[in-house]
Design a protein around this motif. Structure first.
Motif, PDB file in Angstrom:
ATOM      1  N   ALA A 380      34.340  38.867  23.715  1.00  0.00           N
ATOM      2  CA  ALA A 380      33.563  40.107  23.575  1.00  0.00           C
ATOM      3  C   ALA A 380      32.067  39.853  23.686  1.00  0.00           C
ATOM      4  O   ALA A 380      31.351  40.564  24.406  1.00  0.00           O
ATOM      5  CB  ALA A 380      33.890  40.785  22.242  1.00  0.00           C
ATOM      6  N   ILE A 381      31.558  38.831  22.987  1.00  0.00           N
ATOM      7  CA  ILE A 381      30.117  38.564  23.000  1.00  0.00           C
ATOM      8  C   ILE A 381      29.689  38.037  24.368  1.00  0.00           C
ATOM      9  O   ILE A 381      28.665  38.448  24.917  1.00  0.00           O
ATOM     10  CB  ILE A 381      29.753  37.568  21.879  1.00  0.00           C
ATOM     11  CG1 ILE A 381      30.087  38.175  20.510  1.00  0.00           C
ATOM     12  CG2 ILE A 381      28.279  37.193  21.944  1.00  0.00           C
ATOM     13  CD1 ILE A 381      29.875  37.237  19.345  1.00  0.00           C
ATOM     14  N   GLU A 382      30.492  37.133  24.930  1.00  0.00           N
ATOM     15  CA  GLU A 382      30.177  36.580  26.245  1.00  0.00           C
ATOM     16  C   GLU A 382      30.153  37.665  27.313  1.00  0.00           C
ATOM     17  O   GLU A 382      29.272  37.699  28.176  1.00  0.00           O
ATOM     18  CB  GLU A 382      31.195  35.508  26.612  1.00  0.00           C
ATOM     19  CG  GLU A 382      30.907  34.817  27.945  1.00  0.00           C
ATOM     20  CD  GLU A 382      31.940  33.754  28.278  1.00  0.00           C
ATOM     21  OE1 GLU A 382      31.933  33.277  29.431  1.00  0.00           O
ATOM     22  OE2 GLU A 382      32.752  33.416  27.391  1.00  0.00           O
ATOM     23  N   GLU A 383      31.121  38.600  27.246  1.00  0.00           N
ATOM     24  CA  GLU A 383      31.164  39.687  28.225  1.00  0.00           C
ATOM     25  C   GLU A 383      29.946  40.592  28.099  1.00  0.00           C
ATOM     26  O   GLU A 383      29.396  41.059  29.098  1.00  0.00           O
ATOM     27  CB  GLU A 383      32.449  40.492  28.044  1.00  0.00           C
ATOM     28  CG  GLU A 383      33.704  39.757  28.515  1.00  0.00           C
ATOM     29  CD  GLU A 383      34.969  40.533  28.237  1.00  0.00           C
ATOM     30  OE1 GLU A 383      34.875  41.622  27.629  1.00  0.00           O
ATOM     31  OE2 GLU A 383      36.061  40.059  28.611  1.00  0.00           O
ATOM     32  N   LEU A 384      29.515  40.860  26.847  1.00  0.00           N
ATOM     33  CA  LEU A 384      28.326  41.693  26.641  1.00  0.00           C
ATOM     34  C   LEU A 384      27.093  41.027  27.246  1.00  0.00           C
ATOM     35  O   LEU A 384      26.300  41.676  27.939  1.00  0.00           O
ATOM     36  CB  LEU A 384      28.114  41.948  25.144  1.00  0.00           C
ATOM     37  CG  LEU A 384      26.781  42.608  24.777  1.00  0.00           C
ATOM     38  CD1 LEU A 384      26.749  44.048  25.267  1.00  0.00           C
ATOM     39  CD2 LEU A 384      26.531  42.550  23.283  1.00  0.00           C
ATOM     40  N   LEU A 389      22.984  40.757  31.334  1.00  0.00           N
ATOM     41  CA  LEU A 389      22.221  39.901  32.230  1.00  0.00           C
ATOM     42  C   LEU A 389      22.321  40.399  33.670  1.00  0.00           C
ATOM     43  O   LEU A 389      21.312  40.488  34.392  1.00  0.00           O
ATOM     44  CB  LEU A 389      22.743  38.466  32.134  1.00  0.00           C
ATOM     45  CG  LEU A 389      22.021  37.416  32.981  1.00  0.00           C
ATOM     46  CD1 LEU A 389      20.553  37.330  32.608  1.00  0.00           C
ATOM     47  CD2 LEU A 389      22.694  36.056  32.828  1.00  0.00           C
ATOM     48  N   GLU A 390      23.549  40.739  34.090  1.00  0.00           N
ATOM     49  CA  GLU A 390      23.747  41.246  35.444  1.00  0.00           C
ATOM     50  C   GLU A 390      22.996  42.566  35.651  1.00  0.00           C
ATOM     51  O   GLU A 390      22.377  42.795  36.696  1.00  0.00           O
ATOM     52  CB  GLU A 390      25.233  41.449  35.708  1.00  0.00           C
ATOM     53  CG  GLU A 390      25.540  41.954  37.112  1.00  0.00           C
ATOM     54  CD  GLU A 390      27.022  42.245  37.310  1.00  0.00           C
ATOM     55  OE1 GLU A 390      27.359  42.922  38.292  1.00  0.00           O
ATOM     56  OE2 GLU A 390      27.829  41.790  36.475  1.00  0.00           O
ATOM     57  N   LYS A 391      23.021  43.428  34.650  1.00  0.00           N
ATOM     58  CA  LYS A 391      22.324  44.720  34.728  1.00  0.00           C
ATOM     59  C   LYS A 391      20.812  44.507  34.860  1.00  0.00           C
ATOM     60  O   LYS A 391      20.142  45.171  35.666  1.00  0.00           O
ATOM     61  CB  LYS A 391      22.641  45.539  33.469  1.00  0.00           C
ATOM     62  CG  LYS A 391      21.996  46.906  33.420  1.00  0.00           C
ATOM     63  CD  LYS A 391      22.391  47.621  32.134  1.00  0.00           C
ATOM     64  CE  LYS A 391      21.675  48.959  31.999  1.00  0.00           C
ATOM     65  NZ  LYS A 391      22.007  49.625  30.712  1.00  0.00           N
ATOM     66  N   THR A 392      20.278  43.554  34.102  1.00  0.00           N
ATOM     67  CA  THR A 392      18.839  43.281  34.153  1.00  0.00           C
ATOM     68  C   THR A 392      18.450  42.670  35.492  1.00  0.00           C
ATOM     69  O   THR A 392      17.426  43.031  36.091  1.00  0.00           O
ATOM     70  CB  THR A 392      18.445  42.328  33.012  1.00  0.00           C
ATOM     71  OG1 THR A 392      18.872  42.883  31.766  1.00  0.00           O
ATOM     72  CG2 THR A 392      16.936  42.128  32.980  1.00  0.00           C
TER      73      THR A 392
END
Length: 418
Positions: A380-384, A389-392
């Motif tokens: 869960a934390i890794e996916e967030l 990061l990808e969004k930024t």
């Protein structure tokens, strides 16, 4: 069930009609169901477990939301004789998202064109009803006041008798779970289902107790409340506490056996939970060894006994914030009495500016940590982090930002404020 269906609004999928109108199927009692949070539609096609049953013609899946921006709830319209029922439903949606939709007036409940006021309006919802955070629930007053009855799922405690909401003037029934799913006080309430009868705009809900549910008895004791029996300074006080706890468990087992008489289909071994507050200088003892005495008499010997120190649960708190080192040095059973969302929120409020997380928000991080702890979702934390990061990175590429640290920080700050 109606003699005929006037209008149908089911989830768009491989089976977009009601099963009992299919001439190839023989359906005695049609079932209409929204999906819950454990079978949330996911993936490219947005499918869930209910879709398998729906495609097989075994039930009718309705209340699916196809948009994350707005929600239009179209009812399933049923008629039997002169009684007309408008059946509305929302399948489980993350509470924060649905809360935001309601606040922004993005939820619309469509009304029938003909004889709008002659319909009995029944609404099925599967969300948090009790408040778990600022927006992590759905307030009852968010729902439209033209409704007659709201059937509220998700909550496990059985509150099946309809209760009137004095602000919106509709009634709410909360059937609860059909079996005990956690050893909490709300699960100890007698389990019921309801048989709803509707005639015109009037209704009657018959409570039907479930007799084959495994019994669950829970009791709280605080050792400081029994100074006449033992005190922390007494020699062998731990043995006396152990004998006292054994007596309490025996009493609950006796009560369970009395209730079970006359219901031979009820499982023999009950669920028993004794919660012991040992604040005030008392010592805990080995719960596994204690539980061995009841291994053949209870269904949950491994977690029969639970020690708490609620009065001392804030020892790890300091005036300026959370002392995480102090918390991590304490037993896990005490640390877990603090909600993980509260820990994350406290961090965001108290961390120094140069240590603050800029890309990961309090809400997103709190949700991820909660899923990691409560649901053992290890990714869960890794996916967030990967998602944020990808969004930024995508935002920076669209802005054609130069690859200098100062420029990137500046653009990220602007993007977060926007």
């Amino acid at each position: 069930t109606g003699d005929h269906i006037v209008q149908c609004s089911l989830s768009a999928g491989q089976f977009p009609w009601v099963n009992y109108q299919d001439e190839n199927l023989n359906i005695s009692i049609p079932v209409f169901s929204v999906h819950g949070n454990h079978d949330d539609p996911t993936g490219a096609d947005g499918l869930c477990a209910l879709d398998l049953l729906s495609c097989a013609g075994m039930l009718n899946h309705f209340g699916r939301s196809l948009s994350v921006e707005k929600l239009e709830i179209s009812p399933v319209l049923l008629q039997k004789g002169s009684t007309q029922i408008a059946l509305y439903g929302i399948g489980s949606i993350p509470d924060e998202r649905l809360y935001r939709m309601f606040v922004n007036n993005q939820v619309t409940m469509l009304r029938p064109r003909e004889d709008e006021n002659s319909w009995f309006n029944l609404f099925v919802i599967h969300q948090n009803r009790s408040k778990h955070g600022a927006t992590n629930y759905i307030p009852e007053q968010f729902l439209d006041d033209f409704l007659d009855l709201v059937v509220w799922g998700h909550e496990h405690e059985c509150k099946i008798a309809p209760v009137r909401n004095e602000q919106q003037l509709f009634y709410i029934t909360q059937p609860g779970s059909s079996v005990v799913t956690s050893l909490s006080p709300g699960e100890a309430v007698k389990k019921h289902i309801g048989l709803l009868r509707v005639k015109g705009r009037k209704m009657n809900l018959q409570k039907i107790p479930l007799h084959t549910v495994r019994q669950f008895l829970i009791q709280d004791i605080t050792l400081m409340d029994y100074p006449d029996i033992f005190s922390p300074e007494q020699p062998n006080v731990t043995h006396k506490v152990q004998a006292f706890c054994q007596q309490k468990v025996e009493e609950m087992l006796e009560e369970a056996e009395k209730e079970r008489l006359g219901n031979p289909q009820t499982p023999e071994k009950p669920l028993i939970r004794l919660r012991v507050d040992y604040s005030g200088g008392f010592e805990s003892f080995n719960t596994m060894r204690f539980s061995q005495k009841f291994v053949d008499r209870v269904a949950n010997p491994k977690d029969l006994l639970h020690f708490t120190r609620q009065r001392e649960a804030k020892d790890g708190m300091r005036d300026e914030g959370i002392d995480f080192e102090a918390l991590l040095s304490r037993p896990s059973s005490e640390v877990l009495q603090l909600r993980v969302e509260d820990l994350v929120k406290e961090y965001f409020q108290t961390a120094e500016k140069n240590m603050q997380l800029s890309l990961l928000t309090e809400q997103g991080m709190g949700k991820a940590v909660q899923e990691f702890v409560d649901k053992e979702e290890r990714d869960a934390i890794e996916e967030l982090i990967s998602y944020q990061l990808e969004k930024t990175q995508r935002y920076l590429r669209e802005r054609h930002v130069e690859a200098s640290e100062e420029k990137i920080d500046e653009e990220v700050s602007v993007g977060l404020r926007g």
